[in-house]
Design a protein around this motif. Structure first.
Motif, PDB file in Angstrom:
ATOM      1  N   ILE A  68      45.664  31.151  23.664  1.00  0.00           N
ATOM      2  CA  ILE A  68      44.503  31.673  24.385  1.00  0.00           C
ATOM      3  C   ILE A  68      44.722  33.167  24.638  1.00  0.00           C
ATOM      4  CG2 ILE A  68      43.142  31.522  26.496  1.00  0.00           C
ATOM      5  CD1 ILE A  68      45.243  28.577  25.572  1.00  0.00           C
ATOM      6  N   SER A  69      43.691  33.960  24.432  1.00  0.00           N
ATOM      7  CA  SER A  69      43.744  35.403  24.662  1.00  0.00           C
ATOM      8  C   SER A  69      42.936  35.739  25.911  1.00  0.00           C
ATOM      9  CB  SER A  69      43.199  36.159  23.448  1.00  0.00           C
ATOM     10  OG  SER A  69      43.267  37.543  23.654  1.00  0.00           O
ATOM     11  N   LEU A  70      43.588  36.396  26.888  1.00  0.00           N
ATOM     12  CA  LEU A  70      42.949  36.764  28.152  1.00  0.00           C
ATOM     13  C   LEU A  70      43.291  38.213  28.480  1.00  0.00           C
ATOM     14  CD1 LEU A  70      43.907  33.579  30.198  1.00  0.00           C
ATOM     15  CD2 LEU A  70      41.633  34.129  29.380  1.00  0.00           C
ATOM     16  N   CYS A  71      42.323  38.930  29.029  1.00  0.00           N
ATOM     17  CA  CYS A  71      42.595  40.305  29.450  1.00  0.00           C
ATOM     18  C   CYS A  71      43.322  40.284  30.799  1.00  0.00           C
ATOM     19  CB  CYS A  71      41.315  41.124  29.527  1.00  0.00           C
ATOM     20  SG  CYS A  71      40.112  40.514  30.703  1.00  0.00           S
ATOM     21  N   LEU A  72      43.940  41.388  31.128  1.00  0.00           N
ATOM     22  CA  LEU A  72      44.780  41.448  32.329  1.00  0.00           C
ATOM     23  C   LEU A  72      43.976  41.257  33.606  1.00  0.00           C
ATOM     24  CD1 LEU A  72      47.671  41.840  33.297  1.00  0.00           C
ATOM     25  CD2 LEU A  72      47.295  44.297  33.326  1.00  0.00           C
ATOM     26  N   LYS A  85      45.259  42.849  26.579  1.00  0.00           N
ATOM     27  CA  LYS A  85      44.961  41.447  26.312  1.00  0.00           C
ATOM     28  C   LYS A  85      46.273  40.693  26.072  1.00  0.00           C
ATOM     29  CE  LYS A  85      42.108  42.082  22.871  1.00  0.00           C
ATOM     30  NZ  LYS A  85      41.114  41.753  21.820  1.00  0.00           N
ATOM     31  N   PHE A  86      46.524  39.704  26.921  1.00  0.00           N
ATOM     32  CA  PHE A  86      47.739  38.896  26.824  1.00  0.00           C
ATOM     33  C   PHE A  86      47.413  37.576  26.134  1.00  0.00           C
ATOM     34  CE2 PHE A  86      49.056  41.918  29.957  1.00  0.00           C
ATOM     35  CZ  PHE A  86      50.433  41.984  29.852  1.00  0.00           C
ATOM     36  N   LYS A  87      48.313  37.155  25.258  1.00  0.00           N
ATOM     37  CA  LYS A  87      48.179  35.870  24.579  1.00  0.00           C
ATOM     38  C   LYS A  87      49.131  34.861  25.224  1.00  0.00           C
ATOM     39  CE  LYS A  87      46.821  37.720  20.065  1.00  0.00           C
ATOM     40  NZ  LYS A  87      47.163  37.805  18.629  1.00  0.00           N
ATOM     41  N   LEU A  88      48.582  33.718  25.595  1.00  0.00           N
ATOM     42  CA  LEU A  88      49.361  32.644  26.199  1.00  0.00           C
ATOM     43  C   LEU A  88      49.273  31.406  25.326  1.00  0.00           C
ATOM     44  CD1 LEU A  88      48.232  33.041  29.933  1.00  0.00           C
ATOM     45  CD2 LEU A  88      50.236  34.041  28.843  1.00  0.00           C
ATOM     46  N   MET A 105      50.954  40.398  23.235  1.00  0.00           N
ATOM     47  CA  MET A 105      50.077  41.313  23.965  1.00  0.00           C
ATOM     48  C   MET A 105      49.550  42.353  22.985  1.00  0.00           C
ATOM     49  SD  MET A 105      49.636  44.505  25.576  1.00  0.00           S
ATOM     50  CE  MET A 105      51.261  45.250  25.622  1.00  0.00           C
ATOM     51  N   GLU A 106      48.308  42.772  23.185  1.00  0.00           N
ATOM     52  CA  GLU A 106      47.745  43.829  22.360  1.00  0.00           C
ATOM     53  C   GLU A 106      46.658  44.567  23.126  1.00  0.00           C
ATOM     54  OE1 GLU A 106      46.004  42.290  18.837  1.00  0.00           O
ATOM     55  OE2 GLU A 106      44.708  40.861  19.877  1.00  0.00           O
ATOM     56  N   PHE A 107      46.387  45.806  22.682  1.00  0.00           N
ATOM     57  CA  PHE A 107      45.320  46.596  23.274  1.00  0.00           C
ATOM     58  C   PHE A 107      44.001  46.276  22.574  1.00  0.00           C
ATOM     59  CE2 PHE A 107      47.143  50.451  25.679  1.00  0.00           C
ATOM     60  CZ  PHE A 107      48.046  49.629  26.327  1.00  0.00           C
ATOM     61  N   SER A 108      42.912  46.448  23.304  1.00  0.00           N
ATOM     62  CA  SER A 108      41.595  46.242  22.702  1.00  0.00           C
ATOM     63  C   SER A 108      41.293  47.371  21.720  1.00  0.00           C
ATOM     64  CB  SER A 108      40.522  46.176  23.787  1.00  0.00           C
ATOM     65  OG  SER A 108      40.419  47.418  24.457  1.00  0.00           O
ATOM     66  N   ARG A 109      40.388  47.087  20.799  1.00  0.00           N
ATOM     67  CA  ARG A 109      40.027  48.078  19.793  1.00  0.00           C
ATOM     68  C   ARG A 109      39.353  49.284  20.442  1.00  0.00           C
ATOM     69  NH1 ARG A 109      35.851  49.775  16.855  1.00  0.00           N
ATOM     70  NH2 ARG A 109      36.178  50.382  14.680  1.00  0.00           N
ATOM     71  N   ALA A 113      40.520  53.164  19.910  1.00  0.00           N
ATOM     72  CA  ALA A 113      39.566  54.093  19.294  1.00  0.00           C
ATOM     73  C   ALA A 113      39.287  55.292  20.197  1.00  0.00           C
ATOM     74  CB  ALA A 113      38.273  53.364  18.973  1.00  0.00           C
ATOM     75  N   SER A 114      39.259  55.071  21.508  1.00  0.00           N
ATOM     76  CA  SER A 114      39.009  56.180  22.432  1.00  0.00           C
ATOM     77  C   SER A 114      40.222  57.095  22.597  1.00  0.00           C
ATOM     78  CB  SER A 114      38.591  55.632  23.802  1.00  0.00           C
ATOM     79  OG  SER A 114      39.636  54.867  24.373  1.00  0.00           O
ATOM     80  N   SER A 115      41.415  56.578  22.301  1.00  0.00           N
ATOM     81  CA  SER A 115      42.632  57.389  22.456  1.00  0.00           C
ATOM     82  C   SER A 115      42.871  58.324  21.274  1.00  0.00           C
ATOM     83  CB  SER A 115      43.842  56.473  22.649  1.00  0.00           C
ATOM     84  OG  SER A 115      43.703  55.684  23.810  1.00  0.00           O
ATOM     85  N   VAL A 116      42.444  57.903  20.086  1.00  0.00           N
ATOM     86  CA  VAL A 116      42.637  58.741  18.893  1.00  0.00           C
ATOM     87  C   VAL A 116      41.672  59.926  18.951  1.00  0.00           C
ATOM     88  CG1 VAL A 116      42.534  58.811  16.373  1.00  0.00           C
ATOM     89  CG2 VAL A 116      43.399  56.772  17.523  1.00  0.00           C
TER      90      VAL A 116
END
Length: 259
Positions: A68-72, A85-88, A105-109, A113-116
């Motif tokens: 399951i993928s859930l945001c913090l 986004k954390f995966k459990l 764990m991963e960052f949203s797209r 995209a806003s950081s680049v």
């Protein structure tokens, strides 16, 4: 006289059979609560559906190893970092509760995209690290060069040698922060973004970074499943070692202390 139209073959059979009975597919399913590890403040973080037990096919078999993928913000109170986004992964079931473990764990797209930014250098590094409790993790770090206050150049590109040095500092910093820790401590650092802050400090003498963070974490290998350790991860005692319950609706008699 004209020819009479003959009925099509199978028309009489369809009328005999009648219409197919439509049933609600959700009548065959039941809800289970997802319990997050004790590192997160919102323990009951979500619910999931599964087909009810029928015959030898148990509902718990369809739940185990489900990711399951859930945001913090769904896992932590007073937190607005929705982009983490954390995966459990479900590893055990108790009654109508599913005990989960960290799976990545991963960052949203949108965040990436806003950081680049244009006219800046993006530096990335991947590190394989083993924690003290035998979890093999692969961490992906990323950083972006920073424009100086009195800079006259239009761009803020780092040289190739500087990029190599910054990537080496990233690898050293991640290993220093993760290797002496267990999984609980690593998750705490990921929630706060502490590793990214340390990367920025370590790389600033080479070339200042506007942002640096661990954008993704993969669990390459987990230790052998141990129910006692999973209960400790959830802040529960080892006394509840009764594990999976195949039929949650079954009423079992209570054990009498004295006769």
């Amino acid at each position: 006289m004209g020819k009479q139209a003959q009925p099509k073959k199978g028309a009489s059979m369809k009328s005999k059979k009648g219409k197919k009975k439509i049933t609600d597919p959700f009548l065959k399913k039941e809800w289970y609560e997802l319990k997050a590890p004790s590192m997160f403040s919102k323990r009951t973080c979500a619910h999931t559906l599964v087909t009810k037990s029928q015959g030898t096919k148990l509902a718990t078999d369809g739940l185990k190893n489900r990711v399951i993928s859930l945001c913090l913000t769904d896992l932590q109170e007073n937190n607005d970092e929705y982009f983490r986004k954390f995966k459990l992964q479900i590893e055990e079931t108790q009654d109508r509760h599913c005990l989960t473990n960290f799976h990545g764990m991963e960052f949203s797209r949108e965040k990436l995209a806003s950081s680049v930014k244009k006219w800046h250098t993006t530096i990335e590094a991947a590190v394989d690290v083993k924690t003290t409790d035998n979890y093999n993790l692969r961490l992906f770090a990323i950083g972006f060069t920073k424009r100086q206050p009195n800079q006259k150049k239009k761009h803020s590109y780092a040289q190739t040698t500087q990029v190599k040095k910054i990537r080496g500092r990233m690898v050293e910093t991640v290993k220093r922060e993760v290797q002496p820790c267990d999984l609980k401590e690593v998750i705490e650092k990921l929630k706060l973004g502490a590793i990214g802050k340390d990367i920025s400090k370590a790389c600033s003498p080479i070339y200042p970074l506007s942002e640096a963070f661990v954008r993704k974490v993969k669990v390459i290998k987990k230790p052998k499943f141990d129910l006692g350790k999973l209960l400790e991860l959830h802040g529960e005692g080892s006394s509840r070692s009764g594990g999976g319950v195949g039929r949650p609706n079954a009423n079992e008699p209570k054990i009498q202390e004295s006769v």
